[in-house]
Design a protein around this motif. Sequence first.
Motif, PDB file in Angstrom:
ATOM      1  N   PHE A   1       2.368  10.175  -4.491  1.00 45.64           N
ATOM      2  CA  PHE A   1       1.868  10.683  -3.051  1.00 45.64           C
ATOM      3  C   PHE A   1       3.251  10.804  -2.299  1.00 45.64           C
ATOM      4  O   PHE A   1       4.083   9.900  -2.400  1.00 45.64           O
ATOM      5  CB  PHE A   1       0.926   9.808  -2.381  1.00 45.64           C
ATOM      6  CG  PHE A   1      -0.328   9.901  -3.200  1.00 45.64           C
ATOM      7  CD1 PHE A   1      -1.362  10.895  -2.609  1.00 45.64           C
ATOM      8  CD2 PHE A   1      -0.544   9.230  -3.960  1.00 45.64           C
ATOM      9  CE1 PHE A   1      -2.460  11.180  -3.173  1.00 45.64           C
ATOM     10  CE2 PHE A   1      -1.946   9.093  -4.604  1.00 45.64           C
ATOM     11  CZ  PHE A   1      -3.097  10.144  -4.084  1.00 45.64           C
TER      12      PHE A   1
ATOM     13  N   GLN B   1       1.404  12.441   2.963  1.00 45.78           N
ATOM     14  CA  GLN B   1      -0.047  11.985   2.334  1.00 45.78           C
ATOM     15  C   GLN B   1      -0.326  10.671   2.001  1.00 45.78           C
ATOM     16  O   GLN B   1      -1.356  10.187   2.287  1.00 45.78           O
ATOM     17  CB  GLN B   1       0.055  12.591   0.786  1.00 45.78           C
ATOM     18  CG  GLN B   1       0.073  14.275   0.748  1.00 45.78           C
ATOM     19  CD  GLN B   1       0.384  14.741  -0.908  1.00 45.78           C
ATOM     20  OE1 GLN B   1       1.325  13.994  -1.575  1.00 45.78           O
ATOM     21  NE2 GLN B   1      -0.421  15.435  -1.097  1.00 45.78           N
ATOM     22  N   THR B   2       0.804   9.785   1.887  1.00 43.11           N
ATOM     23  CA  THR B   2       0.424   8.468   2.107  1.00 43.11           C
ATOM     24  C   THR B   2      -0.050   7.861   3.442  1.00 43.11           C
ATOM     25  O   THR B   2      -1.114   7.039   3.266  1.00 43.11           O
ATOM     26  CB  THR B   2       1.649   7.432   1.405  1.00 43.11           C
ATOM     27  OG1 THR B   2       2.094   8.027   0.229  1.00 43.11           O
ATOM     28  CG2 THR B   2       1.523   5.932   1.459  1.00 43.11           C
TER      29      THR B   2
ATOM     30  N   GLN C   1       0.750  -1.257   0.037  1.00 40.14           N
ATOM     31  CA  GLN C   1      -0.098  -0.058  -0.105  1.00 40.14           C
ATOM     32  C   GLN C   1       0.943   1.177   0.004  1.00 40.14           C
ATOM     33  O   GLN C   1       0.614   2.205  -0.724  1.00 40.14           O
ATOM     34  CB  GLN C   1      -1.110   0.284   1.184  1.00 40.14           C
ATOM     35  CG  GLN C   1      -1.811  -1.327   1.219  1.00 40.14           C
ATOM     36  CD  GLN C   1      -3.195  -0.987   0.245  1.00 40.14           C
ATOM     37  OE1 GLN C   1      -3.271   0.167  -0.089  1.00 40.14           O
ATOM     38  NE2 GLN C   1      -3.775  -2.035  -0.045  1.00 40.14           N
ATOM     39  N   MET C   2       1.994   1.213   0.844  1.00 40.99           N
ATOM     40  CA  MET C   2       2.864   2.358   0.928  1.00 40.99           C
ATOM     41  C   MET C   2       3.351   2.364  -0.423  1.00 40.99           C
ATOM     42  O   MET C   2       3.569   3.633  -1.030  1.00 40.99           O
ATOM     43  CB  MET C   2       3.774   2.005   2.137  1.00 40.99           C
ATOM     44  CG  MET C   2       4.863   3.098   2.183  1.00 40.99           C
ATOM     45  SD  MET C   2       4.384   4.788   2.906  1.00 40.99           S
ATOM     46  CE  MET C   2       4.250   4.404   4.706  1.00 40.99           C
TER      47      MET C   2
ATOM     48  N   ARG D   1       5.204  10.865   1.726  1.00 39.54           N
ATOM     49  CA  ARG D   1       4.911  10.110   2.701  1.00 39.54           C
ATOM     50  C   ARG D   1       3.936  10.491   3.618  1.00 39.54           C
ATOM     51  O   ARG D   1       3.362   9.565   3.971  1.00 39.54           O
ATOM     52  CB  ARG D   1       6.413  10.096   3.472  1.00 39.54           C
ATOM     53  CG  ARG D   1       6.362   8.976   4.424  1.00 39.54           C
ATOM     54  CD  ARG D   1       7.859   8.939   5.040  1.00 39.54           C
ATOM     55  NE  ARG D   1       7.960   7.816   5.963  1.00 39.54           N
ATOM     56  CZ  ARG D   1       8.850   7.677   6.810  1.00 39.54           C
ATOM     57  NH1 ARG D   1      10.134   8.409   6.778  1.00 39.54           N
ATOM     58  NH2 ARG D   1       9.261   6.479   7.422  1.00 39.54           N
TER      59      ARG D   1
ATOM     60  N   TYR E   1      -3.818   9.314   3.927  1.00 39.62           N
ATOM     61  CA  TYR E   1      -4.881   9.007   2.927  1.00 39.62           C
ATOM     62  C   TYR E   1      -4.997   7.589   2.830  1.00 39.62           C
ATOM     63  O   TYR E   1      -6.093   7.139   2.450  1.00 39.62           O
ATOM     64  CB  TYR E   1      -4.871   9.700   1.660  1.00 39.62           C
ATOM     65  CG  TYR E   1      -4.839  11.353   1.819  1.00 39.62           C
ATOM     66  CD1 TYR E   1      -6.327  11.680   2.106  1.00 39.62           C
ATOM     67  CD2 TYR E   1      -3.888  12.172   1.397  1.00 39.62           C
ATOM     68  CE1 TYR E   1      -6.237  13.316   2.272  1.00 39.62           C
ATOM     69  CE2 TYR E   1      -4.021  13.576   1.307  1.00 39.62           C
ATOM     70  CZ  TYR E   1      -5.209  13.959   1.827  1.00 39.62           C
ATOM     71  OH  TYR E   1      -5.411  15.231   1.773  1.00 39.62           O
ATOM     72  N   PHE E   2      -3.947   6.912   3.097  1.00 43.49           N
ATOM     73  CA  PHE E   2      -4.221   5.317   2.778  1.00 43.49           C
ATOM     74  C   PHE E   2      -3.691   4.496   3.992  1.00 43.49           C
ATOM     75  O   PHE E   2      -4.412   3.547   4.369  1.00 43.49           O
ATOM     76  CB  PHE E   2      -2.985   5.053   1.727  1.00 43.49           C
ATOM     77  CG  PHE E   2      -3.302   5.809   0.173  1.00 43.49           C
ATOM     78  CD1 PHE E   2      -3.951   5.345  -0.657  1.00 43.49           C
ATOM     79  CD2 PHE E   2      -2.660   6.920   0.061  1.00 43.49           C
ATOM     80  CE1 PHE E   2      -4.335   5.612  -1.674  1.00 43.49           C
ATOM     81  CE2 PHE E   2      -2.815   7.580  -1.313  1.00 43.49           C
ATOM     82  CZ  PHE E   2      -3.753   6.973  -2.354  1.00 43.49           C
TER      83      PHE E   2
ATOM     84  N   ALA F   1       1.196   3.729  -3.511  1.00 44.17           N
ATOM     85  CA  ALA F   1       0.768   5.390  -3.300  1.00 44.17           C
ATOM     86  C   ALA F   1       1.931   6.017  -3.508  1.00 44.17           C
ATOM     87  O   ALA F   1       1.824   6.985  -4.268  1.00 44.17           O
ATOM     88  CB  ALA F   1       0.456   5.543  -1.648  1.00 44.17           C
ATOM     89  N   ARG F   2       3.208   5.728  -3.124  1.00 44.21           N
ATOM     90  CA  ARG F   2       4.468   6.421  -3.417  1.00 44.21           C
ATOM     91  C   ARG F   2       4.581   6.459  -5.120  1.00 44.21           C
ATOM     92  O   ARG F   2       5.155   7.393  -5.421  1.00 44.21           O
ATOM     93  CB  ARG F   2       5.680   6.072  -2.648  1.00 44.21           C
ATOM     94  CG  ARG F   2       5.480   5.835  -1.189  1.00 44.21           C
ATOM     95  CD  ARG F   2       5.411   7.614  -0.752  1.00 44.21           C
ATOM     96  NE  ARG F   2       6.749   8.268  -1.124  1.00 44.21           N
ATOM     97  CZ  ARG F   2       7.675   8.395  -0.137  1.00 44.21           C
ATOM     98  NH1 ARG F   2       7.585   7.716   0.862  1.00 44.21           N
ATOM     99  NH2 ARG F   2       8.592   9.231  -0.748  1.00 44.21           N
TER     100      ARG F   2
END
Length: 219
Positions: free
Chosen positions: A128, A132-133, A119-120, A130, A136-137, A123-124
Amino acid sequence: MQGLDFSVVPPYADILWMGVWWTVVLTVSAAAISFVFGVVFALVVLYAPKTVALPVRAFMWLFMGTPLLLQLFLIYYGLGQLGFKIPALVAGIIGLGLHFAVYNADILRAGIVAVDVGQMEGARSLGFGRFQTLRYFIVPQAVRNTIPAMGNNLIVLLKESSLVSIIGIAELVHAAQLAISETFRPFEFYITVAALYYILNLVLEAGLRRVEQNVEVSR
């Protein structure tokens, strides 16, 4: 030997309902603090530099290793002795909020670690940052996964709010003590307060079940 006489309770209904009100105010306010600081503490412990994370870990260890009653005394009377005059209600909210924040932080830390590392990375890869990740996630998923455990903490917080009566806040137990001081009928009022706490617990548990059901539907 005197029997129970609950006819002494209705004349003090206003005091008891006011106690219910302040118990709800304490619980809601402290719950908000415990959630916000729980998230902050969890993120600091996991991602902040050691110079920041270690003091937070020490703070969490301190609050986990000492009784809530002692913490309330230190915040209200201790800080007052040092010149920081804090109203009893504010001291009670801060004490309850920080006490349960460290337990929520421990739960959320485990929830964040349990989120799939993909997931990280995903998103990156989408651009996105760090922060924001995490915002939002990762954190929303961790919160959803830990709602039952944090809900249990909220129920405990409601019951532990009775301890703030020791610093003069007119919640349920304090209201009962005021009535008892005039009527000398402790059993009737303590049984009534126990019933009111039970009703509050039922309402809270019903609300938490509704939240869990909504989270399950949204998955």
